[in-house]
Design a protein around this motif. Sequence first.
Motif, PDB file in Angstrom:
ATOM      1  N   LEU A  43       0.811  -1.226   0.000  1.00  0.00           N
ATOM      2  CA  LEU A  43       0.000   0.000   0.000  1.00  0.00           C
ATOM      3  C   LEU A  43       0.838   1.267   0.000  1.00  0.00           C
ATOM      4  N   ASP A  44       0.227   2.375  -0.443  1.00  0.00           N
ATOM      5  CA  ASP A  44       0.902   3.672  -0.366  1.00  0.00           C
ATOM      6  C   ASP A  44       0.750   4.234   1.060  1.00  0.00           C
ATOM      7  N   PRO A  45       1.450   5.329   1.376  1.00  0.00           N
ATOM      8  CA  PRO A  45       1.439   5.819   2.765  1.00  0.00           C
ATOM      9  C   PRO A  45       0.026   6.046   3.314  1.00  0.00           C
ATOM     10  N   HIS A  46      -0.859   6.593   2.496  1.00  0.00           N
ATOM     11  CA  HIS A  46      -2.218   6.847   2.952  1.00  0.00           C
ATOM     12  C   HIS A  46      -2.943   5.532   3.247  1.00  0.00           C
ATOM     13  N   GLY A  47      -2.802   4.560   2.347  1.00  0.00           N
ATOM     14  CA  GLY A  47      -3.431   3.249   2.534  1.00  0.00           C
ATOM     15  C   GLY A  47      -2.907   2.561   3.784  1.00  0.00           C
ATOM     16  N   ARG A  48      -1.602   2.705   4.008  1.00  0.00           N
ATOM     17  CA  ARG A  48      -0.999   2.091   5.195  1.00  0.00           C
ATOM     18  C   ARG A  48      -1.604   2.665   6.460  1.00  0.00           C
ATOM     19  N   ALA A  49      -1.689   3.995   6.516  1.00  0.00           N
ATOM     20  CA  ALA A  49      -2.219   4.659   7.706  1.00  0.00           C
ATOM     21  C   ALA A  49      -3.670   4.242   7.934  1.00  0.00           C
ATOM     22  N   GLU A  50      -4.428   4.164   6.855  1.00  0.00           N
ATOM     23  CA  GLU A  50      -5.852   3.821   6.896  1.00  0.00           C
ATOM     24  C   GLU A  50      -6.046   2.426   7.507  1.00  0.00           C
ATOM     25  N   VAL A  51      -5.238   1.462   7.073  1.00  0.00           N
ATOM     26  CA  VAL A  51      -5.371   0.093   7.579  1.00  0.00           C
ATOM     27  C   VAL A  51      -4.956   0.020   9.049  1.00  0.00           C
ATOM     28  N   ILE A  52      -3.841   0.648   9.388  1.00  0.00           N
ATOM     29  CA  ILE A  52      -3.354   0.578  10.771  1.00  0.00           C
ATOM     30  C   ILE A  52      -4.331   1.260  11.724  1.00  0.00           C
ATOM     31  N   GLU A  53      -4.875   2.409  11.313  1.00  0.00           N
ATOM     32  CA  GLU A  53      -5.859   3.088  12.166  1.00  0.00           C
ATOM     33  C   GLU A  53      -7.102   2.225  12.377  1.00  0.00           C
ATOM     34  N   THR A  54      -7.539   1.552  11.321  1.00  0.00           N
ATOM     35  CA  THR A  54      -8.702   0.671  11.427  1.00  0.00           C
ATOM     36  C   THR A  54      -8.455  -0.439  12.439  1.00  0.00           C
ATOM     37  N   GLU A  57      -6.223  -0.509  14.884  1.00  0.00           N
ATOM     38  CA  GLU A  57      -6.101   0.030  16.238  1.00  0.00           C
ATOM     39  C   GLU A  57      -7.471   0.290  16.853  1.00  0.00           C
ATOM     40  N   GLU A  58      -8.364   0.806  16.017  1.00  0.00           N
ATOM     41  CA  GLU A  58      -9.719   1.110  16.447  1.00  0.00           C
ATOM     42  C   GLU A  58     -10.455  -0.170  16.876  1.00  0.00           C
ATOM     43  N   LEU A  59     -10.321  -1.213  16.078  1.00  0.00           N
ATOM     44  CA  LEU A  59     -10.973  -2.489  16.410  1.00  0.00           C
ATOM     45  C   LEU A  59     -10.424  -3.042  17.719  1.00  0.00           C
ATOM     46  N   ASN A  60      -9.129  -2.891  17.896  1.00  0.00           N
ATOM     47  CA  ASN A  60      -8.487  -3.377  19.100  1.00  0.00           C
ATOM     48  C   ASN A  60      -8.984  -2.596  20.311  1.00  0.00           C
ATOM     49  N   ARG A  61      -9.086  -1.281  20.147  1.00  0.00           N
ATOM     50  CA  ARG A  61      -9.441  -0.410  21.261  1.00  0.00           C
ATOM     51  C   ARG A  61     -10.915  -0.504  21.621  1.00  0.00           C
ATOM     52  N   THR A  62     -11.789  -0.443  20.614  1.00  0.00           N
ATOM     53  CA  THR A  62     -13.215  -0.361  20.924  1.00  0.00           C
ATOM     54  C   THR A  62     -13.901  -1.726  21.011  1.00  0.00           C
ATOM     55  N   GLU A  63     -13.458  -2.681  20.190  1.00  0.00           N
ATOM     56  CA  GLU A  63     -14.123  -3.986  20.204  1.00  0.00           C
ATOM     57  C   GLU A  63     -13.358  -4.991  21.066  1.00  0.00           C
ATOM     58  N   GLY A  64     -12.168  -4.596  21.475  1.00  0.00           N
ATOM     59  CA  GLY A  64     -11.368  -5.508  22.300  1.00  0.00           C
ATOM     60  C   GLY A  64     -10.845  -6.721  21.556  1.00  0.00           C
ATOM     61  N   ILE A  65     -10.771  -6.623  20.231  1.00  0.00           N
ATOM     62  CA  ILE A  65     -10.279  -7.762  19.457  1.00  0.00           C
ATOM     63  C   ILE A  65      -8.752  -7.833  19.585  1.00  0.00           C
ATOM     64  N   THR A  66      -8.264  -9.032  19.873  1.00  0.00           N
ATOM     65  CA  THR A  66      -6.820  -9.238  19.970  1.00  0.00           C
ATOM     66  C   THR A  66      -6.223  -9.138  18.569  1.00  0.00           C
ATOM     67  N   VAL A  67      -5.111  -8.398  18.438  1.00  0.00           N
ATOM     68  CA  VAL A  67      -4.497  -8.235  17.121  1.00  0.00           C
ATOM     69  C   VAL A  67      -3.076  -8.773  17.138  1.00  0.00           C
ATOM     70  N   VAL A  68      -2.764  -9.572  16.130  1.00  0.00           N
ATOM     71  CA  VAL A  68      -1.378  -9.988  15.925  1.00  0.00           C
ATOM     72  C   VAL A  68      -0.972  -9.442  14.561  1.00  0.00           C
ATOM     73  N   GLU A  81       7.454   1.875  11.918  1.00  0.00           N
ATOM     74  CA  GLU A  81       6.544   2.922  12.385  1.00  0.00           C
ATOM     75  C   GLU A  81       5.171   2.351  12.781  1.00  0.00           C
ATOM     76  N   GLU A  82       4.804   1.208  12.200  1.00  0.00           N
ATOM     77  CA  GLU A  82       3.482   0.638  12.496  1.00  0.00           C
ATOM     78  C   GLU A  82       3.456  -0.077  13.845  1.00  0.00           C
ATOM     79  N   VAL A  83       4.642  -0.302  14.383  1.00  0.00           N
ATOM     80  CA  VAL A  83       4.751  -1.118  15.580  1.00  0.00           C
ATOM     81  C   VAL A  83       4.593  -0.271  16.847  1.00  0.00           C
ATOM     82  N   ILE A  84       4.783   1.041  16.682  1.00  0.00           N
ATOM     83  CA  ILE A  84       4.806   1.967  17.812  1.00  0.00           C
ATOM     84  C   ILE A  84       3.571   1.834  18.700  1.00  0.00           C
ATOM     85  N   HIS A  85       2.410   1.592  18.091  1.00  0.00           N
ATOM     86  CA  HIS A  85       1.175   1.577  18.868  1.00  0.00           C
ATOM     87  C   HIS A  85       0.806   0.217  19.444  1.00  0.00           C
TER      88      HIS A  85
END
Lengths: 284, 283
Positions: free
Chosen positions: A179-190, A192-203, A210-214
């Motif tokens: 993906l391009d930088p925008h696509g990358r950010a879009e996927v990672i934000e999605t 993170e959101e699922l992890n935070r609000t739905e409590g889904i475990t993410v691997v 840079e994607e690992v920071i969060h």
Amino acid sequence: MNKIIKIAKLIYEYTKYGEEGDVVGKTRAIDDVSLEIEKGDFVAILGHNGSGKSTLAKHLNAIFLPTEGTVWLGEMDTKDTDHIWDIRQRAGMVFQNPDNQIIANVVEEDVAFGPENLGVPSMEIWERVEKSLKAVGMTAYRRQSPNKLSGGQKQRVAIAGVVAMKPDCIIMDEPTAMLDPHGRAEVIETVEELNRTEGITVVLITHYMEEVIHANRVIVMDDGKLVMDGTPREIFSQVEKLKSYRLDVPQMTELAYELKKEGLPLRDGILTVQELVDELCQYV
Amino acid sequence: MSIRLEKIDYIYEPDTAFPVHATDHVSLTIHDGEFIGLIGHTGSGKSTLIQHLNGLIRPTSGKIYYNDKDIYGDGFSMKELRSKVGLVFQYPEHQLFESDILSDVCFGPKNLGLPKEEVERRAKHALALVGMDESFYGLSPFELSGGQKRRVAIAGVLAMEPEVLILDEPTAGLDPKGRDEILNQVKKLHEENQMTIILVSHSMEDVARFASRLIVMDHGKVQFDGTPTEVFRHYKELETMGLAAPQVTYLMHALKEKGWDVNLDAITVSQAKEEILRVIKKK
């Protein structure tokens, strides 16, 4: 605490066959890995090409079965064939190439494919599709053809397809590599959101530091072994060690490290632009 | 040696309800010995543009000149153009097909009809250029790592002895070390063999480090064309195009806001380091 994934002394070997189908050798892709992942965690796995991280990920939902050792998802042993569909429902996977995992002609049908195969009643499928598309921010595209979407949007549709299965855990194998930088950010934000609000475990498996920071935990693999395990800050404080595993650090960590070598008393494990600005301003 | 594009227009699905201008009247000149970074979000027209450069696709309208000769003019040898302008596609390792590495790299020059000795000389030279010695010749592509396979695929193009090398996201999916290895090898080809390089990339950090000229595509048009420093000054516009500047650029702007007298033109880690140290010494 609640463990969602437990791996005990996992060994996985690929067998190499010769011209006549005779065994000519074995390659040990996973070499005695033990690991437990808490429910609700965001775990990133780093490692160079061929370090065994994808092989490890494919054990989590029984795509691969251990040569030796055991993998549990919740209480289920992945070797137990009776549970295979439960396991696949509870641990969904998203792969690198968005074009290889979208099968339907319309976005919402693609998302419905998983629950449909589980035998979920139609009304509930619609509810799940609606909710999943909303969770990844793709509701506006529900009646479009996936062919007209960007790479980042396609990956979000693929993630929605997994979310519609109501999984406990999403495993992502380099979901942003193409993906391009925008696509990358879009996927990672999605994610993170699922992890935070739905409590889904993410691997999350990735080559972009840079994607690992969060993530709240980072695991480093090398030569089939688990060699580092800690928070992003702990891991990225060890610049030289990471480089010895063919890895890198985020650009800001690298810059802080270089400045420190020049004698500036900066702390270790700086990860973001903001942290480096604060640290520099405090010093000067 | 130069490639000149004049008002290249390429339309996908013309004469339908969904015509798409993949490149929209693009004019530019690529000079001998340049190292160009070509950036733009997915679908901005980068890949369509580079396929014009060696005649893989023919523009709907517009002219392409190689050394001032119209490549669609009478008597122009397309075969020669393709050997002079080498194109490495995305995931080129998917195109490896021979049973061993040396044969795979030999395939291109063999098709040029060269004598066997010359074919092998070129293949071995090309493999040496990407840092692969004799011990690799007999191996199957399946025995190599991702980064190694990709280097073999690049060698396959180098064996054609091109003057211009175009690489479409050569580092996608590689680990950081593999990324550096490929890019450093490309840099060497540029410096030691004077090859003209066009690098298509999604990594702003990489183009900042390696390219001397940046071309930014958006909606099929060239939006910016200049040195990386000049282009990254427009980081806000780049963001609206789905791109970004290197993180260093954001750091410099943030420090400036805090009253640091830093030069905003630093775009790489080493430039930023020098700049920060310079300002601190003054304080």
